[in-house]
Scaffold this active site. Structure first.
Site, mmCIF file in Angstrom:
data_model
loop_
_atom_site.group_PDB
_atom_site.id
_atom_site.type_symbol
_atom_site.label_atom_id
_atom_site.label_comp_id
_atom_site.label_asym_id
_atom_site.label_seq_id
_atom_site.Cartn_x
_atom_site.Cartn_y
_atom_site.Cartn_z
ATOM 1 N N CYS A 21 0.660 -57.579 74.384
ATOM 2 C CA CYS A 21 -0.744 -57.435 74.800
ATOM 3 C C CYS A 21 -0.839 -56.446 76.198
ATOM 4 C CB CYS A 21 -1.390 -58.831 75.027
ATOM 5 S SG CYS A 21 -1.672 -59.923 73.567
ATOM 6 N N CYS A 262 12.468 -57.311 78.391
ATOM 7 C CA CYS A 262 12.559 -57.111 76.994
ATOM 8 C C CYS A 262 13.160 -55.639 76.546
ATOM 9 C CB CYS A 262 11.250 -57.499 76.571
ATOM 10 S SG CYS A 262 11.267 -57.190 74.565
#
Length: 345
Positions: A21, A262
């Site tokens: 998001c 990540c």
């Protein structure tokens, strides 16, 4: 003010560990926070295409406007003019838990136990929603690993923040983050302060920018700063909470950092012009291509990228291998990202 009622998600709604998001926050006295949020979200559109929302305060109360669709479909000048104030947060959604519906669009809005209000935008995915639901006194479903009476992990976080009547919002954020497990980069606001917080691993990006005429912004990626003329100050560190109000920016450590960023941000999620650490995503992708040429050499006539994310890596591979680079696949640039559509597994 909008206040959504949580609904029970189906098992199909919750499939997949998806957590892309885009979040944005601004505190800028004398500026139009809604318009700044609009442009910031527009630059972050690649992080979520299902819904867009903005919450704004003039220092007394919060107004929330959100809808399904892209940023430029949801907001026009008339709609932005209806949410005035100098501080605000925004969110573009790629659903992680909960269905792709208006009810689950963010920012999440809650009335607090003391009669005030808060709004929250979340980029991430929590793995202990059952425990958090029970912390709220809601029944959980151990089989489905999701609370019965809450449709998203973001709603759970907002409800936990709103329940505390014996402490400040800042202390409630620290307390709630200590309970949460998983990835979360959050923007939170009450009527006079905006907050940015990152989980102890720093899984998702979050940066701080400074506006030319004063004030600060917080965003998922640096291109959201560039579009409004803000300059990059630094990243929000893993395990850090920052608060911005009339006294400026302050910071506190709520958890010891254990960085685990990540890698998929470098590969796909982030835009090539996002700057992180000592490099840009574009430079990182080119270097990946060079390293791939060294570790996996091939005999070939051409190096052809799969657009758009493979372009920089392919150019790095071609450079290191000496194989000519050419474009053999063409993407329709008027079609949004297909990987992050809800229909994709």
């Amino acid at each position: 003010m909008l206040h959504e009622q949580p609904v029970q998600p189906s098992a199909q709604d919750r499939t997949g560990a998806r957590d892309e998001c885009g979040v944005f926050a601004v505190y800028a006295p004398g500026e139009d926070a809604a318009t700044l949020c609009y442009y910031g979200l527009y630059a972050l559109q690649h992080r979520g295409q299902e819904s867009a929302g903005i919450a704004v305060s003039d220092g007394t109360h919060i107004l929330v406007s959100k809808e399904m669709g892209l940023v430029n479909q949801v907001f026009d000048p008339q709609r932005l003019a209806g949410i005035t104030g100098h501080l605000g947060i925004g969110h573009v959604r790629y659903s992680t838990t909960g269905a792709s519906t208006w009810d689950n669009a963010q920012p999440a809005f809650k009335v607090t136990a003391t009669g005030g209000s808060i709004a929250l935008g979340h980029n991430g995915n929590l793995v202990n929603t059952v425990d958090l639901a029970r912390e709220l006194g809601l029944p959980g479903d151990a089989r489905s690993e999701a609370p019965r009476q809450c449709s998203t992990d973001s709603e759970l976080l907002a409800a936990l923040l709103a329940r505390d009547a014996d402490t400040s919002l800042e202390e409630s954020i620290v307390r709630t983050c200590g309970l949460a497990r998983g990835a979360f980069s959050l923007v939170v606001m009450d009527s006079d302060t905006v907050y940015g917080v990152r989980d102890a691993h720093g899984v998702r990006p979050l940066v701080i920018g400074r506006l030319p005429r004063g004030g600060y912004v917080i965003a998922s990626e640096t291109e959201a700063l560039d579009i409004i003329g803000a300059h990059l100050v630094r990243e929000v560190e893993p395990g850090e909470l920052v608060a911005i109000d009339e006294h400026g920016l302050r910071s506190r450590r709520w958890a010891e950092p254990t960085p685990a960023f990540c890698s998929f941000e470098y590969v796909y999620l982030a835009r090539p012009d996002h700057r992180t650490g000592e490099t840009s995503v574009y430079a990182a992708r080119r270097q990946m291509g060079r390293l791939l040429a060294d570790t996996a050499p091939v005999e070939a006539d051409l190096v052809i990228p799969v657009p758009e994310c493979g372009t920089a890596a392919a150019s790095g591979y071609a450079e290191a291998s000496g194989i000519p680079y050419a474009e053999g696949l063409v993407k329709n640039r008027y079609v949004g990202r297909t990987f992050i559509q809800p229909s994709q597994s």
